[in-house]
Design a protein around this motif. Structure first.
Motif, mmCIF file in Angstrom:
data_model
loop_
_atom_site.group_PDB
_atom_site.id
_atom_site.type_symbol
_atom_site.label_atom_id
_atom_site.label_comp_id
_atom_site.label_asym_id
_atom_site.label_seq_id
_atom_site.Cartn_x
_atom_site.Cartn_y
_atom_site.Cartn_z
ATOM 1 N N LYS A 1 -0.010 3.859 18.541
ATOM 2 C CA LYS A 1 -1.268 3.614 18.585
ATOM 3 C C LYS A 1 -1.807 2.391 17.742
ATOM 4 O O LYS A 1 -2.905 2.204 17.665
ATOM 5 C CB LYS A 1 -2.369 4.727 18.615
ATOM 6 C CG LYS A 1 -2.098 5.630 19.749
ATOM 7 C CD LYS A 1 -3.056 6.983 19.441
ATOM 8 C CE LYS A 1 -2.707 7.922 20.465
ATOM 9 N NZ LYS A 1 -3.818 9.243 20.349
ATOM 10 N N ILE A 2 -0.905 1.770 17.224
ATOM 11 C CA ILE A 2 -1.013 0.432 16.270
ATOM 12 C C ILE A 2 -0.234 -0.664 16.720
ATOM 13 O O ILE A 2 0.628 -0.723 17.668
ATOM 14 C CB ILE A 2 -0.591 0.813 14.993
ATOM 15 C CG1 ILE A 2 0.830 1.213 14.878
ATOM 16 C CG2 ILE A 2 -1.340 2.172 14.290
ATOM 17 C CD1 ILE A 2 1.375 1.375 13.255
ATOM 18 N N ALA B 1 1.261 5.661 9.942
ATOM 19 C CA ALA B 1 0.361 4.579 10.585
ATOM 20 C C ALA B 1 -0.623 4.074 9.807
ATOM 21 O O ALA B 1 -1.089 2.868 9.745
ATOM 22 C CB ALA B 1 -0.268 5.374 11.846
ATOM 23 N N ALA B 2 -1.196 4.943 9.061
ATOM 24 C CA ALA B 2 -2.258 4.282 7.859
ATOM 25 C C ALA B 2 -1.934 3.464 6.947
ATOM 26 O O ALA B 2 -2.572 2.313 6.595
ATOM 27 C CB ALA B 2 -2.707 5.452 7.147
ATOM 28 N N CYS B 3 -0.388 3.608 6.427
ATOM 29 C CA CYS B 3 0.082 2.645 5.638
ATOM 30 C C CYS B 3 0.381 1.197 6.195
ATOM 31 O O CYS B 3 0.169 0.216 5.631
ATOM 32 C CB CYS B 3 1.245 3.404 5.103
ATOM 33 S SG CYS B 3 1.614 2.860 3.316
ATOM 34 N N ASP C 1 3.393 15.349 7.603
ATOM 35 C CA ASP C 1 2.265 14.369 7.421
ATOM 36 C C ASP C 1 2.624 12.878 7.537
ATOM 37 O O ASP C 1 2.042 11.804 7.466
ATOM 38 C CB ASP C 1 1.499 14.273 6.103
ATOM 39 C CG ASP C 1 1.038 15.936 5.753
ATOM 40 O OD1 ASP C 1 0.460 16.510 6.778
ATOM 41 O OD2 ASP C 1 1.032 16.097 4.635
ATOM 42 N N TYR C 2 4.023 12.651 7.753
ATOM 43 C CA TYR C 2 4.870 11.392 8.158
ATOM 44 C C TYR C 2 4.040 10.581 9.143
ATOM 45 O O TYR C 2 3.557 9.268 8.931
ATOM 46 C CB TYR C 2 6.166 11.358 8.297
ATOM 47 C CG TYR C 2 7.113 11.556 7.123
ATOM 48 C CD1 TYR C 2 6.898 10.895 5.738
ATOM 49 C CD2 TYR C 2 8.410 12.117 7.162
ATOM 50 C CE1 TYR C 2 7.421 11.016 5.008
ATOM 51 C CE2 TYR C 2 8.834 12.388 6.199
ATOM 52 C CZ TYR C 2 8.690 11.898 4.911
ATOM 53 O OH TYR C 2 9.648 12.021 3.754
ATOM 54 N N THR C 3 3.733 11.085 10.207
ATOM 55 C CA THR C 3 3.329 10.151 11.337
ATOM 56 C C THR C 3 1.786 9.462 11.119
ATOM 57 O O THR C 3 1.740 8.398 11.180
ATOM 58 C CB THR C 3 2.942 10.969 12.580
ATOM 59 O OG1 THR C 3 4.288 11.752 13.023
ATOM 60 C CG2 THR C 3 2.469 10.193 13.752
ATOM 61 N N HIS D 1 0.854 -1.172 -0.135
ATOM 62 C CA HIS D 1 0.003 0.040 -0.158
ATOM 63 C C HIS D 1 0.993 1.159 -0.070
ATOM 64 O O HIS D 1 1.979 1.168 0.418
ATOM 65 C CB HIS D 1 -0.965 -0.182 1.090
ATOM 66 C CG HIS D 1 -1.907 1.206 1.281
ATOM 67 N ND1 HIS D 1 -3.090 1.106 0.423
ATOM 68 C CD2 HIS D 1 -2.118 1.982 2.088
ATOM 69 C CE1 HIS D 1 -3.761 2.204 0.595
ATOM 70 N NE2 HIS D 1 -3.334 2.699 1.618
ATOM 71 N N SER D 2 0.390 2.349 -0.381
ATOM 72 C CA SER D 2 1.150 3.569 -0.610
ATOM 73 C C SER D 2 0.063 4.872 -0.147
ATOM 74 O O SER D 2 -1.090 4.639 -0.488
ATOM 75 C CB SER D 2 1.803 3.901 -1.708
ATOM 76 O OG SER D 2 0.668 4.204 -2.926
ATOM 77 N N VAL D 3 0.645 5.732 0.380
ATOM 78 C CA VAL D 3 0.132 6.931 0.903
ATOM 79 C C VAL D 3 0.788 8.162 0.402
ATOM 80 O O VAL D 3 1.941 8.245 0.778
ATOM 81 C CB VAL D 3 -0.150 6.910 2.377
ATOM 82 C CG1 VAL D 3 -0.910 8.330 2.817
ATOM 83 C CG2 VAL D 3 -1.274 5.937 2.944
#
Length: 310
Positions: free
Chosen positions: A157-158, A64-66, A58-60, A49-51
């Motif tokens: 938090k992950i 986490a999302a990626c 915006d890295y943090t 996946h990529s974001v």
């Protein structure tokens, strides 16, 4: 050979799924992730996946999302630090244990970088070429702790656990595999100057960062560009083969965002009289992924080795 740098072993307090590994790579405007899983003794690409990111703030959230997108299990993560976040210097290797060397690096390198000693995070790899009548040397990777904190905060938090960080150079060493011949790699990311690496048999033998090649467009790919880049490549080859007395370079490979083109490749091959090709990882799993996932794949792949910190 050590491939993961800036290990975070002391922060681990959870058991991890040894059959899952995640690699994360951060670029100027993108974060990519690759999750590998093992089934019946074989590793395979489970997910990628990529974001996109607008800037470094915006890295943090993007990391986490990626990470959560490719795997939300309690497993190990290896993160690739962007090359513009660290410096590489070569130093004499002291007669100390590896742990003692790492502990001393903030003080032995403080005069070489513009970072307060208390904020220096450093690690090293042995320099494999030993010249007669010279002491052993090491390549030291130095970064600022304050730059790493947003990466670390991404995992608060992950479930996946950040186990180590590594450099782009060591990822490329991993992706080259165990080829006994020396190969030169020209690496260049969009908006950044190119670097020259020489890799052989799982070892980083040379790394140079070049200047003066930014802002080159397709319309400016003239013979002048070929000659300018070719001269820098030739200097590196001469140093490697003549001064370091190493066997000739087998190939030159391009891994560039702004500088890659058939014209440039053909021009360099003609100028240098050496085979010039596009970079292809010597890792079978890479065949399943687009090139922008190569660094994340390499980071995950490092965690699959028998001597991994997982």
């Amino acid at each position: 050979m050590k491939q993961k740098l800036f290990s975070l072993l002391s922060w681990l307090n959870r058991s991890l799924d040894s059959n899952t590994a995640i690699g994360i790579a951060t670029y100027a405007h993108k974060v990519t992730a690759v999750c590998l899983k093992k089934n019946q003794g074989q590793w395979y690409v489970h997910n990628s996946h990529s974001v996109n990111v607008e800037d470094q703030t915006d890295y943090t959230a993007a990391i986490a999302a990626c990470t959560n997108e490719v795997c939300a299990e309690v497993c190990a993560v290896n993160l690739v630090v962007p090359h513009y976040f660290y410096q590489i210097v070569q130093m004499d290797k002291p007669m100390l244990s590896d742990e003692e060397i790492i502990q001393s690096l903030p003080w032995t390198t403080k005069d070489l970088v513009d970072i307060p000693p208390e904020n220096i995070v450093a690690d090293f790899i042995d320099y494999p070429i030993i010249q007669p009548m010279q002491s052993s040397k090491m390549n030291v990777f130095i970064t600022n702790k304050l730059q790493l904190l947003p990466f670390i905060d991404s995992f608060e938090k992950i479930k996946p656990v950040l186990r180590a960080m590594t450099s782009e150079e060591m990822i490329l060493v991993t992706l080259f595999g165990e080829d006994k011949s020396a190969h030169m790699l020209i690496v260049q990311h969009a908006g950044h100057e190119p670097r020259i690496l020489i890799i052989r048999d799982g070892q980083l033998l040379l790394v140079r960062r070049l200047n003066g090649f930014l802002g080159i467009s397709d319309k400016e790919r003239t013979q002048g560009l070929v000659e300018a880049l070719g001269l820098e490549i030739q200097r590196s080859m001469d140093f490697f083969e003549s001064q370091l007395k190493q066997p000739p370079i087998r190939s030159i490979q391009l891994h560039c965002d702004d500088l890659s083109s058939l014209t440039l490749r053909a021009g360099l091959a003609d100028f240098l009289q050496v085979k010039v090709v596009d970079f292809k990882p010597n890792v079978d799993l890479a065949q399943e992924l687009e090139p922008n996932f190569y660094y994340a794949l390499g980071a995950a792949y490092q965690l699959t080795s028998p001597d991994s910190v997982v």
